[in-house]
Enzyme design. Structure first.
Site, PDB file in Angstrom:
ATOM      1  N   GLU A   1       8.572  -2.838  13.716  1.00 24.27           N
ATOM      2  CA  GLU A   1       9.838  -2.304  13.169  1.00 24.27           C
ATOM      3  C   GLU A   1      10.872  -2.204  14.278  1.00 24.27           C
ATOM      4  OE1 GLU A   1       6.893  -0.750  13.103  1.00 24.27           O
ATOM      5  OE2 GLU A   1       6.381  -0.144  11.041  1.00 24.27           O
TER       6      GLU A   1
ATOM      7  N   ASP B   1       0.811  -1.232   0.000  1.00 21.26           N
ATOM      8  CA  ASP B   1       0.000   0.000   0.000  1.00 21.26           C
ATOM      9  C   ASP B   1       0.842   1.279   0.000  1.00 21.26           C
ATOM     10  OD1 ASP B   1       0.914  -0.435   2.560  1.00 21.26           O
ATOM     11  OD2 ASP B   1      -0.959   0.054   3.560  1.00 21.26           O
TER      12      ASP B   1
END
Ligand code: NAG
Length: 265
Positions: free
Chosen positions: A206, A123
């Site tokens: 992350e 995306d």
């Protein structure tokens, strides 16, 4: 003038070794936007040489429409599946894409020995320049990503060529408050960290992955996009679409609409 120049360029491209390989890990799952997003990303990746695309679906079986699309785009790829463990599936905020990305890391550990890996969600919008910049990552490279929170961008804060902090609309106690699309990792560096993986912790994927690569000093982070002064990746997202209505087969049987409905979610 132009003919000898072209000839010498061709000679150069034949004799020069190929650049280090890029391994692009794209987690994905079946939803109305899936084929559209993968079409856009795939044709972007097609501009990049020596790239291997790991498309990993959170699904029991690879979706045939996705396999067909990947074959058509014709970027070298593996189409794998990795389901979210059942215990996380009932959570309100799900750790989406983690099983997929860890499956990608596992594939790289088993199949790659050099080059660079990058988590490219479907995306986002990518300037192809970032792929050629990340290719020479020695340990970990970072760069800004646009359209993240009301700050408009998430980026390392760079002063005199080194990272002095992170600019991100949500810090959340993270050591690395960065977006998934903002860093690449050298395969050799990953292989030197046999336990590195991504945690099933929404919002901290992350951070957890980068921390699992320790020891890694902030001063060792390689800064791309002209010392983080350019935006080469955007967290575009697309509007959420409703599932397509079922087709009135009494009315439309034996028409093209039957084929179209089979493509849709
Ligand atoms: C980044 O900053 C460092 C230190 O100021 C400088 O030496 C280097 O040339 C810069 N790199 C780019 C690509 O601008």
């Amino acid at each position: 003038m132009s003919i000898p120049r072209i000839a010498s360029l061709q000679q150069q491209s034949i004799s020069e070794p190929p650049p280090p390989p890029l391994y692009i890990i794209t987690p994905t799952y079946r939803r109305p936007e899936q084929l559209a997003e993968l079409t856009r990303l795939g044709y972007t990746l097609k501009h990049v040489v020596n790239l291997y695309w790991l498309v990993i679906e959170d699904a029991e079986e690879p979706t045939p429409q996705v396999t067909k699309l990947l074959q058509k785009i014709n970027v070298p790829f593996s189409h794998l599946v990795a389901q979210m463990p059942a215990k996380y599936r009932k959570n309100k905020v799900k750790p989406r894409g983690v099983s997929n990305r860890n499956r990608g890391l596992e594939w790289i550990r088993a199949n790659a020995s050099d080059g660079v890996l990058y988590f490219a969600d479907d995306d986002n919008t990518y300037d192809v320049e970032i792929f050629d910049e990340m290719r020479y990552t020695k340990k970990v490279s970072m760069w800004p990503v646009g359209l993240i929170t009301k700050f408009g961008v998430s980026s390392p804060i760079v002063k005199n060529g080194t990272v002095v902090g992170f600019y991100d609309g949500w810090i959340g106690g993270r050591k690395y408050p960065v977006d998934m699309a903002s860093f690449s990792v050298s395969v050799r560096f990953l292989l030197s960290r046999p336990n590195a993986s991504m945690p099933y912790k929404p919002g901290y994927e992350e951070d957890g992955f980068l921390k699992s690569l320790s020891p890694l000093k902030l001063t060792e982070i390689e800064l791309l996009a002209s010392n983080c002064t350019e935006i080469l990746v955007w967290h575009t997202q697309s509007k959420k679409n409703p599932n397509a209505m079922s087709l009135d087969m009494g009315k439309y049987n034996n028409t093209n609409l039957v084929h179209l409905r089979n493509i849709l979610v």
